[in-house]
Scaffold this motif. Structure first.
Motif, PDB file in Angstrom:
ATOM      1  N   MET A 218       0.810  -1.217   0.000  1.00 21.92           N
ATOM      2  CA  MET A 218       0.000   0.000   0.000  1.00 21.92           C
ATOM      3  C   MET A 218       0.844   1.268   0.000  1.00 21.92           C
ATOM      4  SD  MET A 218      -3.254  -0.832   2.484  1.00 21.92           S
ATOM      5  CE  MET A 218      -2.355  -1.615   3.806  1.00 21.92           C
ATOM      6  N   GLY A 219       2.153   1.120   0.098  1.00 22.54           N
ATOM      7  CA  GLY A 219       3.012   2.290   0.058  1.00 22.54           C
ATOM      8  C   GLY A 219       3.061   3.078   1.355  1.00 22.54           C
ATOM      9  N   ILE A 220       2.774   2.411   2.466  1.00 24.78           N
ATOM     10  CA  ILE A 220       2.790   3.111   3.752  1.00 24.78           C
ATOM     11  C   ILE A 220       4.212   3.472   4.158  1.00 24.78           C
ATOM     12  CG2 ILE A 220       0.638   2.103   4.572  1.00 24.78           C
ATOM     13  CD1 ILE A 220       2.389   0.102   6.152  1.00 24.78           C
ATOM     14  N   TRP A 221       4.315   4.413   5.081  1.00 22.17           N
ATOM     15  CA  TRP A 221       5.606   4.922   5.546  1.00 22.17           C
ATOM     16  C   TRP A 221       6.138   4.125   6.737  1.00 22.17           C
ATOM     17  CZ3 TRP A 221       5.339   7.989  10.302  1.00 22.17           C
ATOM     18  CH2 TRP A 221       6.598   8.441  10.753  1.00 22.17           C
ATOM     19  N   MET A 222       5.248   3.656   7.589  1.00 27.35           N
ATOM     20  CA  MET A 222       5.667   2.959   8.806  1.00 27.35           C
ATOM     21  C   MET A 222       4.635   1.892   9.153  1.00 27.35           C
ATOM     22  SD  MET A 222       6.351   4.607  12.621  1.00 27.35           S
ATOM     23  CE  MET A 222       7.777   5.583  12.157  1.00 27.35           C
ATOM     24  N   LEU A 223       5.111   0.781   9.739  1.00 25.44           N
ATOM     25  CA  LEU A 223       4.245  -0.338  10.093  1.00 25.44           C
ATOM     26  C   LEU A 223       4.663  -0.885  11.453  1.00 25.44           C
ATOM     27  CD1 LEU A 223       2.094  -2.508   9.221  1.00 25.44           C
ATOM     28  CD2 LEU A 223       4.034  -3.815   8.308  1.00 25.44           C
ATOM     29  N   SER A 224       3.674  -1.245  12.281  1.00 28.74           N
ATOM     30  CA  SER A 224       3.989  -1.778  13.608  1.00 28.74           C
ATOM     31  C   SER A 224       3.685  -3.270  13.703  1.00 28.74           C
ATOM     32  CB  SER A 224       3.198  -1.038  14.690  1.00 28.74           C
ATOM     33  OG  SER A 224       1.806  -1.277  14.555  1.00 28.74           O
ATOM     34  N   ILE A 225       4.536  -3.977  14.466  1.00 30.46           N
ATOM     35  CA  ILE A 225       4.298  -5.371  14.801  1.00 30.46           C
ATOM     36  C   ILE A 225       4.652  -5.548  16.285  1.00 30.46           C
ATOM     37  CG2 ILE A 225       4.770  -6.201  12.475  1.00 30.46           C
ATOM     38  CD1 ILE A 225       7.500  -7.121  13.388  1.00 30.46           C
ATOM     39  N   HIS A 226       4.058  -6.531  16.935  1.00 32.45           N
ATOM     40  CA  HIS A 226       4.328  -6.766  18.348  1.00 32.45           C
ATOM     41  C   HIS A 226       5.682  -7.455  18.514  1.00 32.45           C
ATOM     42  CE1 HIS A 226       1.236  -5.457  21.108  1.00 32.45           C
ATOM     43  NE2 HIS A 226       0.308  -5.800  20.238  1.00 32.45           N
ATOM     44  N   ALA A 227       6.589  -6.818  19.250  1.00 32.04           N
ATOM     45  CA  ALA A 227       7.902  -7.409  19.486  1.00 32.04           C
ATOM     46  C   ALA A 227       7.806  -8.700  20.289  1.00 32.04           C
ATOM     47  CB  ALA A 227       8.800  -6.410  20.220  1.00 32.04           C
ATOM     48  N   SER A 228       6.754  -8.844  21.080  1.00 28.83           N
ATOM     49  CA  SER A 228       6.583 -10.036  21.900  1.00 28.83           C
ATOM     50  C   SER A 228       6.208 -11.263  21.072  1.00 28.83           C
ATOM     51  CB  SER A 228       5.515  -9.804  22.972  1.00 28.83           C
ATOM     52  OG  SER A 228       4.280  -9.450  22.382  1.00 28.83           O
ATOM     53  N   GLY A 229       6.038 -11.091  19.763  1.00 31.29           N
ATOM     54  CA  GLY A 229       5.767 -12.223  18.883  1.00 31.29           C
ATOM     55  C   GLY A 229       6.962 -13.142  18.724  1.00 31.29           C
ATOM     56  N   GLY A 230       8.132 -12.651  19.134  1.00 27.11           N
ATOM     57  CA  GLY A 230       9.313 -13.499  19.123  1.00 27.11           C
ATOM     58  C   GLY A 230      10.230 -13.314  17.929  1.00 27.11           C
ATOM     59  N   LYS A 231      11.421 -13.869  18.056  1.00 25.80           N
ATOM     60  CA  LYS A 231      12.491 -13.681  17.073  1.00 25.80           C
ATOM     61  C   LYS A 231      12.095 -14.145  15.675  1.00 25.80           C
ATOM     62  CE  LYS A 231      17.428 -14.606  16.440  1.00 25.80           C
ATOM     63  NZ  LYS A 231      18.631 -15.254  17.046  1.00 25.80           N
TER      64      LYS A 231
END
Length: 236
Positions: A86-99
């Protein structure tokens, strides 16, 4: 359209915390896309989808898509790729999802010439020490945030969402180029809503924060532009 000098202070991301498009656009129409970024979270994206993202892009805004992906690595890989399309500038993911999940999200962006910043969410601003204990995490909240920040950095992410008071420690741990995005910005007379880890705009200037996220203190205000002016002046 609001035009302000925001040099030498944390850049401002406006969270569009609305439950309808009409009210969201009333605020968007007042903002300068050269100065402000926009954050689209679960509520507005669920209601309006990628078409809304494209409309905001047409107006010149960079979009932080804050969906906080947290799933098995393959699912997060595909979701991350779909978001980047979609051409977004920034995206978040949960760090607690693991390595494995974090590395999978990073790999999903390798084919993009221009890719979004990939940001790890450490601990939600609503969480307290008691909340961590309830889910079996016995360490102090600050230590938990630092561990997830270092993990995110080691997996190649570009930065983290974290409380402003932890920014200096995270920069020392992960490097000055590591992006710090801080929500929970509240003026002294604002309600804290459901957030516990909050700081004022004046405090935000003292910490090595790259971006502050301003949401309900603006979107619930009768005069959002006056409030934005106050926030910016407090950081100058």
């Amino acid at each position: 359209m609001l035009k302000l000098n925001c040099a030498n202070i944390p850049k401002i991301i406006i969270a569009l915390d609305f439950n309808d498009k009409k009210n969201a656009m009333k605020l968007v129409d007042l903002l300068n896309p050269d100065v402000f970024y926009l954050k689209i979270g679960k509520e507005m994206f669920t209601m309006l989808g990628k078409k809304f993202i494209y409309e905001l892009h047409q107006l010149g805004f960079n979009i932080f898509l804050d969906l906080k992906f947290h799933d098995i690595p393959n699912t997060v890989f595909n979701a991350t790729k779909a978001a980047a399309d979609m051409g977004i500038w920034m995206l978040s993911i949960h760090a607690s999802g693991g390595k494995k999940m974090l590395i999978s999200a990073k790999k999903a962006l390798q084919s993009f010439k221009t890719r979004p910043l990939l940001i790890g969410v450490t601990a939600l601003t609503s969480l307290t020490h008691t909340d961590l204990k309830d889910i079996g995490i016995q360490m102090p909240l600050q230590d938990y945030i630092l561990i997830l920040s270092k993990l995110s950095s080691d997996c190649g992410l570009d930065g983290v969402v974290c409380p402003g008071k932890e920014a200096e420690k995270i920069k020392l741990l992960c490097g000055n180029k590591y992006k710090i995005i801080t929500p929970g910005i509240r003026c002294l007379n604002d309600s804290t809503f459901d957030q516990n880890q909050i700081i004022t705009p004046k405090q935000a200037k003292k910490f090595p924060i790259d971006y502050i996220v301003v949401g309900r203190s603006i979107t619930s205000s009768k005069n959002p532009i006056k409030k934005l002016n106050f926030i910016i002046q407090s950081m100058q």
